[in-house]
Design an enzyme around this catalytic site. Sequence first.
Site, PDB file in Angstrom:
ATOM      1  N   SER A 261       0.789  -1.305   0.163  1.00  0.00           N
ATOM      2  CA  SER A 261      -0.095  -0.197   0.252  1.00  0.00           C
ATOM      3  C   SER A 261       1.026   1.360  -0.150  1.00  0.00           C
ATOM      4  O   SER A 261       2.181   1.258  -0.197  1.00  0.00           O
ATOM      5  CB  SER A 261      -0.844   0.331   1.322  1.00  0.00           C
ATOM      6  OG  SER A 261      -0.377   0.326   2.170  1.00  0.00           O
ATOM      7  N   ASP A 262       0.443   2.078  -0.620  1.00  0.00           N
ATOM      8  CA  ASP A 262       1.609   3.713  -0.453  1.00  0.00           C
ATOM      9  C   ASP A 262       1.080   3.753   1.166  1.00  0.00           C
ATOM     10  O   ASP A 262       0.324   3.714   2.344  1.00  0.00           O
ATOM     11  CB  ASP A 262       0.946   4.434  -0.779  1.00  0.00           C
ATOM     12  CG  ASP A 262       1.914   5.809  -1.254  1.00  0.00           C
ATOM     13  OD1 ASP A 262       2.698   5.513  -0.322  1.00  0.00           O
ATOM     14  OD2 ASP A 262       1.558   6.771  -1.658  1.00  0.00           O
ATOM     15  N   TYR A 263       1.793   4.781   1.851  1.00  0.00           N
ATOM     16  CA  TYR A 263       2.190   5.241   3.005  1.00  0.00           C
ATOM     17  C   TYR A 263       0.576   5.528   4.155  1.00  0.00           C
ATOM     18  O   TYR A 263      -0.351   6.238   3.198  1.00  0.00           O
ATOM     19  CB  TYR A 263       2.940   6.470   3.710  1.00  0.00           C
ATOM     20  CG  TYR A 263       3.135   7.143   4.437  1.00  0.00           C
ATOM     21  CD1 TYR A 263       4.587   7.328   5.051  1.00  0.00           C
ATOM     22  CD2 TYR A 263       2.236   7.415   5.497  1.00  0.00           C
ATOM     23  CE1 TYR A 263       4.993   7.411   5.466  1.00  0.00           C
ATOM     24  CE2 TYR A 263       3.235   7.734   6.678  1.00  0.00           C
ATOM     25  CZ  TYR A 263       4.121   7.831   7.216  1.00  0.00           C
ATOM     26  OH  TYR A 263       4.721   8.553   7.921  1.00  0.00           O
ATOM     27  N   SER A 265      -2.084   4.002   3.572  1.00  0.00           N
ATOM     28  CA  SER A 265      -3.503   4.233   2.031  1.00  0.00           C
ATOM     29  C   SER A 265      -4.568   3.729   2.911  1.00  0.00           C
ATOM     30  O   SER A 265      -5.901   2.839   2.352  1.00  0.00           O
ATOM     31  CB  SER A 265      -3.276   4.059   1.421  1.00  0.00           C
ATOM     32  OG  SER A 265      -2.598   3.017   0.872  1.00  0.00           O
TER      33      SER A 265
END
Length: 740
Positions: A261-263, A265
């Site tokens: 995932s992104d930070y 997210s």
Amino acid sequence: MKQEKLRKLLNDMSLEEKIGQLVQLSGEFYKANDISLGPQQKLGITQKIVDLSGSVLNVTGAKATKEVQDHQMSVQPHHIPMLFMADIIYGYKTVFPIPLGLGATWDPELVRKGFNIAADEGSAAGNHVSFAPMVDVVHDARWGRVLESPGEDPYLNSVFAKSMVEGFQDKLKDGAGQVACVKHFAGYGGVEAGREYNTVDMSISNLYQNYLPPYKAAVDAGSKMVMSSLTSLNGVPTTGDKWLLDDVLRKAWGFNGLIISDYASIYELIKHGFAKDETDAAHKALNATVDIDMKSPCYAKRLQELVTDGKLDETKIDEATWRVLLLKNELGLFEDPYRSVSEEREAKSILSDSKRKVARELADKALVLLQNKNGILPLKKDEKIALIGPYANEKLLLGMWAVHGDPNTSVTIAEGIKEIAGDNLKTAKGTDLIRDAHLLKEIGYFTDEEIDKMISSEKVEQKNNDEAVKIAQTADTIVLTLGESTLEAGEAGAKTKLTLPENQLHLIDRLSKLGKKIVLITISGRPLVLTNVVDKVDAIIEAWFPGTEGGHAIADILYGKVNPSGRLTMTFPYAVGQEPIYYNHLSTGRPQVGSQHVGRFVSKYLDAPVTPLYPFGYGLSYGSSEYKDLKLSSHKLTRNSSIKVKLTVKNTGGYDRREIVQLYIHDQVASIVQPVKRLIDFKAVKVPRGQTKEVEFEIKASELTFYDNLGRDYLENGDFDVFVGKSSADCLKETFELSE
Ligand code: BGC
């Protein structure tokens, strides 16, 4: 480790341990291993979770990574080594120009070499994975993250996606490479109005035609990881989008690596209004096949209860854990958790002369000469130069995403020029970079006191201006270095004003009245609006954030040691109100040129031209050249054949040149409206002065496909225009017909 042994390891692991492998926290959780630290408490992360986690974000350096690895190996029940991941986006310690500048090199082979270097330095510093390349197609200069992308074109971004992934991973087996993690999947570059983290909403045909190809190219090149984006796409946050991640990425494209995932997210699925709580968010992300949760509490705290409550089948966790273990095994971490990491190797690898040389060559090619009235450039060695502006003696030339770079190692513009001009160089600051307290506050890093210090008093500003004028008066040529600050571009750097700030414009005004030759060097992470300065200066060089060797490269170009050959890969608008503006837009029913309507009722603006200030593909070199004799080997193309496109490129000036010959097509009639032009190939050709070169391309039917709104690709018979030229707006034209 043999696969059977790895399987056995997975079978022996407790559910808690397996979940730990899917959790990624950041460096602060490991410093001194102090569980009383703020972020841990805020996220509700216990020491147990920290100890069981399988990867960490942005801990770098041979010493620091070894300490964390030592700790982790000692506390993990099965001594599973940690994966170290970091944002090494365009260089680790040897920093290259920002990717928008790397795009402007049109040199994927050299960029690959650059990424070999980034991976060598990064791996020596203990990092296994780089969160790059970022290949989001970008259309809107208001968005700060355009800095991280090679540009607006799907074909060109695909070419760079491949070279960057290969650059990272070439030496993976020897311990001198890094795993690539292509991002941000998918479509992040389409954020509405260029506002950071905003919605992305686009047709499926647009998604497939323009946005997906670069990620696909990265996957095809072997990228072992993919990062989901922070945004939603057509109403579904990508981190929970089973269709996008599982159906498209894994099943249709055959990607079998790790999705991270992104930070935060996964947690943000709640904020999007897509998940009701942490448990729901964890469930949706895992179901969408996101393997690792970066910096959110959801997997760490909620996956276990989902399994024990019978809502999630443990095999789903096994699948994700297996993918993590596979990568660790492929990297040989079970045999040697420290791999090829050592402080000696790190010291030798970082910022070596040979690496700096590549950084300089990349910057030489990344700089774009936008204007050169009366051929005032290149400068002569004995000209008296007044180098003026806040960037004259500035080391901050690395750009926002060079988070591990050290500005102290970069060559300033003054240092670069001094090496050639010697005593003929005088410098003055001229003005502050930013004099807007509100902007500095919004940037978010400075206290009120710091802001007060950053903005000179009116008196000092006046003195700076006067000093600049004074040294300018005694010079033959003024070199002005203006632009944006590092923190104005990059993540969360969205802006609605793209012109130079008023204080900088005021300085240009004063200096332009002196009647001296003026060269403007713009330092920026995005296309700026330069419309209001083009008439006040003679030459303009877009230097981006040029990296560690920036000062040398700028001097190379100024003095003609290198003939500039950079070409824009993102459109420079005439006015900010034109954004988003990009060359490969679709045909409209009422184009400004060629409509049956005249005057008012065409697709245009009342207060600005419809064309940009500088188009995609544009850039000047010293001297001149002529493109002529465009010929096709046939005006008929069948599905199984190809046609050759030939032209002559003549160097008509006094300098050796590197020509970027660009090939575009336009499908005249199709069942989905097509772009007015789209790049399908290019060639960088060296043409020495006085010489002529034949340049040849081949067009195959497969390059002419387009996508419909169900994501299916099509090839329709009919007439096509072929354009070959120096930029998207300066081409020769021919036509051919595609038939069965
Ligand atoms: C960015 C990513 C980056 C991640 C880790 C996020 O804020 O969107 O591009 O890789 O942070 O630093």
